[in-house]
Structures are given as structure tokens and as C-alpha cells.
Design a protein around this motif. Structure first.
Motif, mmCIF file in Angstrom:
data_model
loop_
_atom_site.group_PDB
_atom_site.id
_atom_site.type_symbol
_atom_site.label_atom_id
_atom_site.label_comp_id
_atom_site.label_asym_id
_atom_site.label_seq_id
_atom_site.Cartn_x
_atom_site.Cartn_y
_atom_site.Cartn_z
ATOM 1 N N GLY A 11 27.937 98.948 48.507
ATOM 2 C CA GLY A 11 27.020 99.063 47.367
ATOM 3 C C GLY A 11 25.566 99.215 47.731
ATOM 4 O O GLY A 11 24.695 98.993 46.898
ATOM 5 N N GLY A 50 28.205 81.580 48.471
ATOM 6 C CA GLY A 50 27.050 81.267 49.302
ATOM 7 C C GLY A 50 26.194 82.488 49.558
ATOM 8 O O GLY A 50 26.584 83.610 49.272
ATOM 9 N N GLU A 51 25.031 82.209 50.100
ATOM 10 C CA GLU A 51 24.061 83.247 50.458
ATOM 11 C C GLU A 51 24.544 83.867 51.768
ATOM 12 O O GLU A 51 24.997 83.141 52.652
ATOM 13 N N TYR A 52 24.465 85.217 51.928
ATOM 14 C CA TYR A 52 25.151 85.761 53.096
ATOM 15 C C TYR A 52 24.512 85.427 54.423
ATOM 16 O O TYR A 52 25.199 85.231 55.400
ATOM 17 N N LYS A 76 35.533 98.448 44.007
ATOM 18 C CA LYS A 76 35.758 99.518 44.995
ATOM 19 C C LYS A 76 36.656 99.026 46.128
ATOM 20 O O LYS A 76 37.466 99.777 46.673
ATOM 21 N N ASP A 93 29.939 85.606 48.110
ATOM 22 C CA ASP A 93 28.914 86.029 47.145
ATOM 23 C C ASP A 93 28.125 84.815 46.702
ATOM 24 O O ASP A 93 28.663 83.702 46.619
ATOM 25 N N ILE A 94 26.866 85.054 46.381
ATOM 26 C CA ILE A 94 25.993 83.962 45.938
ATOM 27 C C ILE A 94 26.360 83.525 44.516
ATOM 28 O O ILE A 94 26.086 82.393 44.122
ATOM 29 N N GLY A 131 28.537 89.844 49.681
ATOM 30 C CA GLY A 131 28.024 90.301 48.380
ATOM 31 C C GLY A 131 29.054 91.138 47.657
ATOM 32 O O GLY A 131 28.776 92.253 47.220
ATOM 33 N N ALA A 132 30.259 90.585 47.510
ATOM 34 C CA ALA A 132 31.414 91.361 47.019
ATOM 35 C C ALA A 132 31.272 91.813 45.564
ATOM 36 O O ALA A 132 31.828 92.831 45.176
ATOM 37 N N GLY A 133 30.557 91.050 44.752
ATOM 38 C CA GLY A 133 30.432 91.410 43.325
ATOM 39 C C GLY A 133 31.801 91.455 42.666
ATOM 40 O O GLY A 133 32.650 90.590 42.920
ATOM 41 N N TYR A 152 21.257 87.476 39.957
ATOM 42 C CA TYR A 152 22.684 87.369 39.649
ATOM 43 C C TYR A 152 23.114 85.993 39.127
ATOM 44 O O TYR A 152 23.804 85.253 39.795
ATOM 45 N N PHE A 158 24.574 93.731 35.394
ATOM 46 C CA PHE A 158 24.826 94.611 36.538
ATOM 47 C C PHE A 158 26.108 95.433 36.324
ATOM 48 O O PHE A 158 26.185 96.592 36.727
ATOM 49 N N ARG A 218 17.904 88.545 44.965
ATOM 50 C CA ARG A 218 19.176 87.805 44.948
ATOM 51 C C ARG A 218 19.263 86.852 43.759
ATOM 52 O O ARG A 218 20.354 86.444 43.365
ATOM 53 N N ASN A 221 23.958 97.172 49.376
ATOM 54 C CA ASN A 221 23.312 95.846 49.395
ATOM 55 C C ASN A 221 22.312 95.780 50.538
ATOM 56 O O ASN A 221 21.290 95.104 50.440
#
Ligand SMILES: C[S@@+](CC[C@H](N)C(=O)[O-])C[C@H]1O[C@@H](n2cnc3c(N)ncnc32)[C@H](O)[C@@H]1O
Length: 329
Positions: free
Chosen positions: A164, A141-143, A93, A114-115, A87-89, A36, A44, A33, A166
Motif C-alpha cells: 500500500g 502494535g507500531e511497526y 489485497k 497493525d497499530i 500495517g496490514a489494514g 487510524y 480510509f 499513524r 506505507n
């Protein structure tokens, strides 16, 4: 090196504590994690666009070509709902699904979590331009922490996405923790879509983590650059080799950074220099590959049942839709 007395943010403190603990252990490891930061996000993006990284293309094909069926499985009778994404990035998609939901007049509220603040800022700007009518509320934030805090009201009509593969970055126990954590918030008609990368030709998998353009190499080595930049350490990045391996029996792809010589690394705040023996490995990432039995095993142990599945033409990737097994409790 940075002055150790310089005031540092809570996030940097947390990063330093994680790095020091991970480098003090045997074997040495640091969670993926931390890949990123702004540089890692950019790298990425290059990985996702590369020929060898089939993962993004396979899932994009599913969400682009089977959008209506995916949406019907997610909406499951709700006329309107909130769409949460862990973790949408870059959300590329997800935009297929959001665009179609807007066209159907469903007025969804999108909640990416997302972090990386950087990636959320970029996503927000892209959505404003591409889907200007979309209601949008991001959370940095962290999920696991987001789930712990309560990322949603359990009575709210919703679907949750975890794309993805994840989930493949978590070992089985942590994957079950995450699935169970999300299941707590699902009402009887809510759905949870999880993207699983499937077992396939080991050579295809290995190429995805060791692409010919060298983006995955740069991405892994960026972790050491990040530790140097943010924590004032003195990793000699040239003296580490990116080494991914794939075990077809367990379905685990593992990435390592291997030290090419005996060396010490200094990290402000560490009690002593961190020593690497020649050829000692630092573990950076797990990317689990799944078959049907493994997906069913995760569901069974997380209080979830499968309601729909969508696979790409090559059979590389499956988006599985889950509901709670015991929605009444
Ligand atoms: C492999 S990328 C995938 C992005 C997106 N889901 C997709 O399918 O393209 C992982 C994303 O999850 C975020 N991430 C990784 N670990 C995380 C964690 N523990 N908590 C929150 N976000 C995390 C990263 O910042 C990154 O944007």
C-alpha cells in the motif's frame, strides 16, 4: 473538556505526548499513524474504494493478476512459511496471495501487525469467514516497535509484506531504518515485498490526496476530531482547511491542515494554549512517490537486493521483492 485527572491508558498518554510535542514545534506536525482510529479506519476504506485513489486498485491488480508469480517469488523454495505483514489494514489485497497459497496446500501462518486494534478485529472476522482454514496470529502494535521487539524468529521460513506504499509515509532515513530492521530477520531464502507508488502525472497524484468525494479531507480532519475526542481538546475543526500539495521534483505529496484564522486550542495537560496564526499549517502526512533510482538507493542503503518486481498495467505502482545482500552474516 475531559478532566485531566481522569485515569488514561498508556496509548492515550503516548498519543497526548506526541500531539503536544508536535504542536509545540515549528513547523507544527503530527504523524499520519494517528489517522487510524475506528473512524479513521472507516474513512480510509472509503478512500480505497474511491475513483480518485488509484493506489489500492493498482496494487490489487498486481496481486490479483500476477498471484502465482508473486507467490513463487515470495516462497522461493520454502514449502511452508509464515507471512508477516506490517500495517496490514483490511488485508484485502493480501487475501489474493493467502487464498492461492492455501489452494497450493502450503498452509501458511499469517501474522498481520497493525497499530489499529479495530482494523485487526475486522480483518480477523473477515478471514474466519473467507479463508476459514488459514492459520492466523495478529499482533497489535507500531511497526518500528514490533521490529525492535523481534517480530519473528530469524531461523523461521518466512516472507514479509509492506504493502500500500506505507513506506511512502516515511522519510528516506526512516524508510532505510525500517528496511534494515526487517532485513535483520531475513534468512537467505526469505523474501521481503514492498509496495512503491511510482512518480506519475502530478494531477493524478494530487487527486488521490484530494478526492472529489471529500473522503481524504474528512480523513485528515478526523485527526483533529480524534484529538478532541480522546484528549478532550477543543479544536474548532471548521476553521482548518485540508491542503495537499505535490512536488514533482522530490516526488513528495504532503498533506497539511491550514488554520484559516488566528486561534487558540486548549489541550488538557498542555502548559499553555496552542496558538495557530492565520494560514499557519499543521503537517499531517508525507506520501513519497518513487522512481527506479530511488528504490535502488533505498535497497543499497538497507543491505537489500532486488530479486523480482511486479507492476500494474498503467505503470502506476510496483511491488518489489527484496532479499538480504549478506544473508551469511
Ligand atoms: C495506508 S493504510 C494501508 C493498509 C494496507 N497495507 C493496504 O495496503 O491496504 C496503513 C495501515 O497501516 C497502519 N499503520 C500506519 N502507521 C503504522 C505504524 N507506524 N505502525 C503500525 N501500523 C501502522 C494503519 O493502521 C493502517 O491500517
Amino acid at each position: 473538556m475531559k478532566d485531566i485527572l481522569e485515569p488514561i491508558s498508556a496509548a492515550t498518554k503516548e498519543f497526548r505526548a506526541h500531539v503536544l510535542a508536535g504542536l509545540a514545534g515549528t513547523p507544527k506536525k503530527i504523524s499520519s499513524r494517528y489517522f487510524y482510529d475506528a473512524a479513521g479506519d472507516k474513512l480510509f476504506q472509503r478512500i480505497m474504494a474511491s475513483e480518485d485513489y488509484y493506489v489500492t486498485r493498482a496494487e490489487d491488480e498486481i496481486l490479483r493478476d500476477q498471484t502465482d508469480a508473486v507467490l513463487a517469488a515470495l516462497f522461493n523454495g520454502h514449502q511452508r512459511f509464515s507471512l508477516f505483514e506490517l500495517g496490514a489494514g483490511d488485508g484485502a489485497k493480501t487475501k489474493h496471495v493467502l487464498r492461492r497459497a492455501l489452494e497450493q496446500g502450503r498452509d501458511p501462518v499469517y501474522h498481520p501487525i497493525d497499530i489499529s486494534r479495530h482494523v485487526l478485529d475486522q480483518l480477523g472476522q473477515a478471514l474466519k469467514k473467507e479463508l476459514p482454514t488459514l492459520r492466523y496470529q495478529a499482533e497489535q502494535g507500531e511497526y518500528f516497535e514490533a521490529i525492535e521487539r523481534g517480530f519473528s524468529d530469524p531461523s523461521e521460513a518466512k516472507a514479509v509484506l509492506f504493502l500500500g506504499s506505507n513506506i511512502g509515509n516515511l522519510d528516506r532515513a526512516r524508510a532505510i531504518d525500517l528496511l534494515k530492521g526487517v532485513a535483520r530477520y531475513l534468512g537467505p531464502n526469505d523474501r521481503f515485498l514492498v509496495g512503491f507508488d511510482r512518480k506519475k502525472d502530478p494531477a493524478t497524484i494530487l487527486r488521490a490526496y484530494n478526492d472529489s468525494e471529500g473522503h481524504t479531507r474528512e480523513f485528515n480532519l478526523n485527526l483533529l476530531h480524534r484529538i478532541n475526542r480522546e484528549l478532550g481538546a477543543d479544536f474548532n475543526v471548521e476553521q482548518f482547511i485540508h491542503t495537499p500539495v505535490y512536488d514533482p521534483s522530490s516526488g513528495r505529496a504532503l498533506s497539511y491542515l491550514v488554520s484559516t484564522c488566528d486561534q487558540d486550542v486548549h489541550i488538557p495537560g498542555a502548559e499553555a494554549p496552542v496558538h495557530f496564526n492565520a494560514w499557519e499549517a499543521l503537517h499531517t502526512e508525507i506520501s513519497q512517490k518513487y522512481d527506479n533510482a530511488m528504490i535502488e538507493d533505498l535497497a543499497t542503503h538497507s543491505g537489500l537486493r532486488i530479486t523480482a518486481q511486479f507492476t500494474d498495467g498503467k505503470g502506476y505502482f510496483t511491488d518489489v521483492v527484496f532479499a538480504r545482500t549478506d544473508p551469511e552474516r
